[in-house]
Design a protein around this motif. Structure first.
Motif, PDB file in Angstrom:
ATOM      1  N   ASP A  37       4.431   2.579  -2.843  1.00  0.00           N
ATOM      2  CA  ASP A  37       4.527   1.348  -2.058  1.00  0.00           C
ATOM      3  C   ASP A  37       5.795   1.367  -1.206  1.00  0.00           C
ATOM      4  O   ASP A  37       6.601   2.294  -1.290  1.00  0.00           O
ATOM      5  CB  ASP A  37       4.494   0.118  -2.967  1.00  0.00           C
ATOM      6  N   ALA A  83      -0.752   3.599  10.944  1.00  0.00           N
ATOM      7  CA  ALA A  83      -1.647   3.639   9.790  1.00  0.00           C
ATOM      8  C   ALA A  83      -2.464   4.921   9.824  1.00  0.00           C
ATOM      9  O   ALA A  83      -2.853   5.392  10.899  1.00  0.00           O
ATOM     10  CB  ALA A  83      -2.567   2.432   9.799  1.00  0.00           C
ATOM     11  N   ARG A  84      -2.699   5.481   8.643  1.00  0.00           N
ATOM     12  CA  ARG A  84      -3.559   6.664   8.516  1.00  0.00           C
ATOM     13  C   ARG A  84      -4.329   6.508   7.223  1.00  0.00           C
ATOM     14  O   ARG A  84      -3.739   6.396   6.149  1.00  0.00           O
ATOM     15  CB  ARG A  84      -2.731   7.935   8.514  1.00  0.00           C
ATOM     16  N   ASP A  85      -5.633   6.481   7.333  1.00  0.00           N
ATOM     17  CA  ASP A  85      -6.506   6.213   6.186  1.00  0.00           C
ATOM     18  C   ASP A  85      -6.069   4.883   5.562  1.00  0.00           C
ATOM     19  O   ASP A  85      -6.064   3.886   6.234  1.00  0.00           O
ATOM     20  CB  ASP A  85      -6.485   7.371   5.192  1.00  0.00           C
ATOM     21  N   ASN A  86      -5.686   4.870   4.307  1.00  0.00           N
ATOM     22  CA  ASN A  86      -5.258   3.634   3.649  1.00  0.00           C
ATOM     23  C   ASN A  86      -3.754   3.602   3.423  1.00  0.00           C
ATOM     24  O   ASN A  86      -3.273   2.929   2.523  1.00  0.00           O
ATOM     25  CB  ASN A  86      -5.983   3.472   2.305  1.00  0.00           C
ATOM     26  N   SER A  87      -3.002   4.330   4.246  1.00  0.00           N
ATOM     27  CA  SER A  87      -1.559   4.423   4.068  1.00  0.00           C
ATOM     28  C   SER A  87      -0.819   4.023   5.339  1.00  0.00           C
ATOM     29  O   SER A  87      -1.358   4.108   6.435  1.00  0.00           O
ATOM     30  CB  SER A  87      -1.154   5.863   3.722  1.00  0.00           C
ATOM     31  N   GLN A 124       5.153  11.124  -0.219  1.00  0.00           N
ATOM     32  CA  GLN A 124       4.315   9.974  -0.524  1.00  0.00           C
ATOM     33  C   GLN A 124       4.982   9.087  -1.570  1.00  0.00           C
ATOM     34  O   GLN A 124       5.559   9.584  -2.538  1.00  0.00           O
ATOM     35  CB  GLN A 124       2.957  10.422  -1.045  1.00  0.00           C
ATOM     36  N   SER A 183       0.838  -1.200   0.000  1.00  0.00           N
ATOM     37  CA  SER A 183       0.000   0.000   0.000  1.00  0.00           C
ATOM     38  C   SER A 183       0.875   1.252   0.000  1.00  0.00           C
ATOM     39  O   SER A 183       2.093   1.191   0.126  1.00  0.00           O
ATOM     40  CB  SER A 183      -0.932   0.000   1.212  1.00  0.00           C
ATOM     41  N   GLU A 184       0.223   2.408  -0.146  1.00  0.00           N
ATOM     42  CA  GLU A 184       0.935   3.688  -0.160  1.00  0.00           C
ATOM     43  C   GLU A 184       1.661   3.911   1.156  1.00  0.00           C
ATOM     44  O   GLU A 184       1.162   3.575   2.225  1.00  0.00           O
ATOM     45  CB  GLU A 184      -0.065   4.815  -0.389  1.00  0.00           C
TER      46      GLU A 184
END
Length: 75
Positions: A22, A41-45, A19, A7-8
């Motif tokens: 991956d 983790a923050r949101d989807n990152s 950013q 993920s990001e």
């Protein structure tokens, strides 16, 4: 391990965010330059808070400036 993240990844360095798509891309940018102080983790990152790795090649000079004497390896 960082290179396994799909993920990001967001790297926080000195209050700025960088950013990467991956973990492998992030790892290629930070390896040997930064150490990880926090991971969350923050949101989807995945967020990494990083500290610059200090160049230890001048440690003797820094020691002498700080303590006013050359380092002794026999104390």
């Amino acid at each position: 391990m960082l290179s396994k993240i799909k993920s990001e990844v967001i790297c926080m360095i000195g209050g700025k965010e960088y950013q990467y798509k991956d973990g492998l891309t992030a790892y290629q940018q930070i390896k040997g330059k930064y150490s990880i102080s926090f991971i969350y983790a923050r949101d989807n990152s995945i967020v990494l808070e990083l500290n610059a790795i200090q160049d230890s090649s001048n440690w003797e000079k820094e020691y002498e400036e700080q303590f006013g004497e050359e380092p002794s390896f026999f104390n």
